[in-house]
Write a protein that holds these residues in place. Sequence first.
Motif, PDB file in Angstrom:
ATOM      1  N   THR A 276       0.851  -1.188   0.000  1.00  0.00           N
ATOM      2  CA  THR A 276       0.000   0.000   0.000  1.00  0.00           C
ATOM      3  C   THR A 276       0.887   1.237   0.000  1.00  0.00           C
ATOM      4  O   THR A 276       1.638   1.449   0.957  1.00  0.00           O
ATOM      5  N   PRO A 277       0.864   2.051  -1.067  1.00  0.00           N
ATOM      6  CA  PRO A 277       0.080   1.843  -2.286  1.00  0.00           C
ATOM      7  C   PRO A 277       0.679   0.750  -3.159  1.00  0.00           C
ATOM      8  O   PRO A 277       1.848   0.390  -3.019  1.00  0.00           O
ATOM      9  N   ARG A 278      -0.137   0.256  -4.061  1.00  0.00           N
ATOM     10  CA  ARG A 278       0.304  -0.762  -5.003  1.00  0.00           C
ATOM     11  C   ARG A 278       1.394  -0.175  -5.911  1.00  0.00           C
ATOM     12  O   ARG A 278       1.336   0.994  -6.278  1.00  0.00           O
ATOM     13  N   PRO A 279       2.415  -0.928  -6.287  1.00  0.00           N
ATOM     14  CA  PRO A 279       3.485  -0.386  -7.137  1.00  0.00           C
ATOM     15  C   PRO A 279       2.932   0.293  -8.383  1.00  0.00           C
ATOM     16  O   PRO A 279       2.082  -0.268  -9.091  1.00  0.00           O
ATOM     17  N   HIS A 280       3.403   1.508  -8.632  1.00  0.00           N
ATOM     18  CA  HIS A 280       2.888   2.277  -9.772  1.00  0.00           C
ATOM     19  C   HIS A 280       3.920   3.234 -10.367  1.00  0.00           C
ATOM     20  O   HIS A 280       3.768   3.666 -11.507  1.00  0.00           O
ATOM     21  N   ALA A 281       4.963   3.588  -9.622  1.00  0.00           N
ATOM     22  CA  ALA A 281       5.988   4.514 -10.126  1.00  0.00           C
ATOM     23  C   ALA A 281       7.063   3.704 -10.846  1.00  0.00           C
ATOM     24  O   ALA A 281       8.186   3.538 -10.378  1.00  0.00           O
ATOM     25  N   PHE A 282       6.716   3.209 -12.017  1.00  0.00           N
ATOM     26  CA  PHE A 282       7.571   2.230 -12.678  1.00  0.00           C
ATOM     27  C   PHE A 282       8.871   2.833 -13.191  1.00  0.00           C
ATOM     28  O   PHE A 282       9.849   2.108 -13.369  1.00  0.00           O
ATOM     29  N   ASP A 283       8.901   4.135 -13.448  1.00  0.00           N
ATOM     30  CA  ASP A 283      10.164   4.731 -13.890  1.00  0.00           C
ATOM     31  C   ASP A 283      11.197   4.740 -12.765  1.00  0.00           C
ATOM     32  O   ASP A 283      12.402   4.683 -13.018  1.00  0.00           O
ATOM     33  N   GLN A 284      10.731   4.804 -11.522  1.00  0.00           N
ATOM     34  CA  GLN A 284      11.640   4.741 -10.383  1.00  0.00           C
ATOM     35  C   GLN A 284      11.992   3.292 -10.032  1.00  0.00           C
ATOM     36  O   GLN A 284      13.126   2.994  -9.639  1.00  0.00           O
ATOM     37  N   LEU A 285      11.025   2.399 -10.175  1.00  0.00           N
ATOM     38  CA  LEU A 285      11.279   0.993  -9.881  1.00  0.00           C
ATOM     39  C   LEU A 285      12.193   0.351 -10.912  1.00  0.00           C
ATOM     40  O   LEU A 285      13.076  -0.451 -10.569  1.00  0.00           O
TER      41      LEU A 285
END
Length: 390
Positions: A233-242
């Motif tokens: 929480t929150p669900r993974p969403h910042a994929f450029d950082q990940l």
Amino acid sequence: MEPQSSPSPLEDNRRITAGYIQLAHAFQALLDPDFQPGGTSLVRPNWFGFAPHASHEAGKGMLGAAMARHILDAGRGQPSLSVTRALERVGLTGSALLSVEGLSVELVAYGLPPDAAAALGALTTSMNGEALSDPRTLTTTASRFATLYRGAPGLLPLDKAEAVVRTLERTLHEGNVAIYADIGGAANAYLAWRERAGEVTPERVLAEFPLPGARREETRLAYDHALEHAHDTPRPHAFDQLFPGMDGRSLVVAAFALYERARRTSEPAERDTRIAMANNCLAWREQHDAVQPAFIPSTAHEDEVSRLETMRAMTPMLVVHFGTVEWTLADYAYARRDRDGNPLTAPPTEYNWATFWERWPPILDSFESGYREPTELWGMPGPLEDPLAR
């Protein structure tokens, strides 16, 4: 032989929305064996279950642009003496008339002639008119439209207004086409591959599905991370950082593998988290890669105004209907911390849908509203028609 004319934006929108509906049914049937096209599903909706509704709302924006053009065409033949007359002669009545009329009258106060003001107001015909009940939003929106109008190419008032109309219509149309060509194209290719592949497993999707641009090592990385962190929480969403430098098409393949994993998951809550992670992967590719060039093109068009500023003007009134579920940018903005801390500015006016990081969190929030009432999304929208088209 006469050359065939290109499809109109609304014709393209009808084709795209219908295509999304077919994909929504096909992918939901994978996730829910009991699902039948035309019925409903209690299983969390796949990304394509949201897509027809989003496409339909874009189509409504194009319909508003068509309405604005009718107002301008009528004004060139016989100028209107009032905003009300300009709107009534294209058939606007009731609450839609009142909402559009309020903004148009504000624009007249900025010096626009009635037909130009009515045309720009008509761009909001199918949007969330209630957002303009906040006088701060109404004033800011009118000011932004007036600024666009004053800086628009053209010598005559109606030509200036048409440049604003043209800008919005092209932005919505190009974005609609780009998303469908990208995500819809990948989905159709996947379903065709799946029919030929025999027994499909997540591992086979990661290793064998041939989406040009996707990299197998990236799809594996994204898939494994999604499984490991689906309950975050929150669900993974910042994929450029990940995943710095990852091609968004790798996320698309990971999403298809996650749907296959969800299909094999018997525990509902676990299944739903995997569907949601797949949806986030597809939505990132959609918003971060596919549609962004429509909002901020690399080369400006001389016959347009700023697309960035056009979307800034429209953003406070954004609304999406997922069947009976209504999500509005205004509700989202009022429910959160005031971004600029200034009580004189309305929270919805502090967002710009053309800016990725200003629309990405609201989009994820709109998904959550659909997840809470999953059966409602399966009331699919019908085709949009311009009632005044000849």
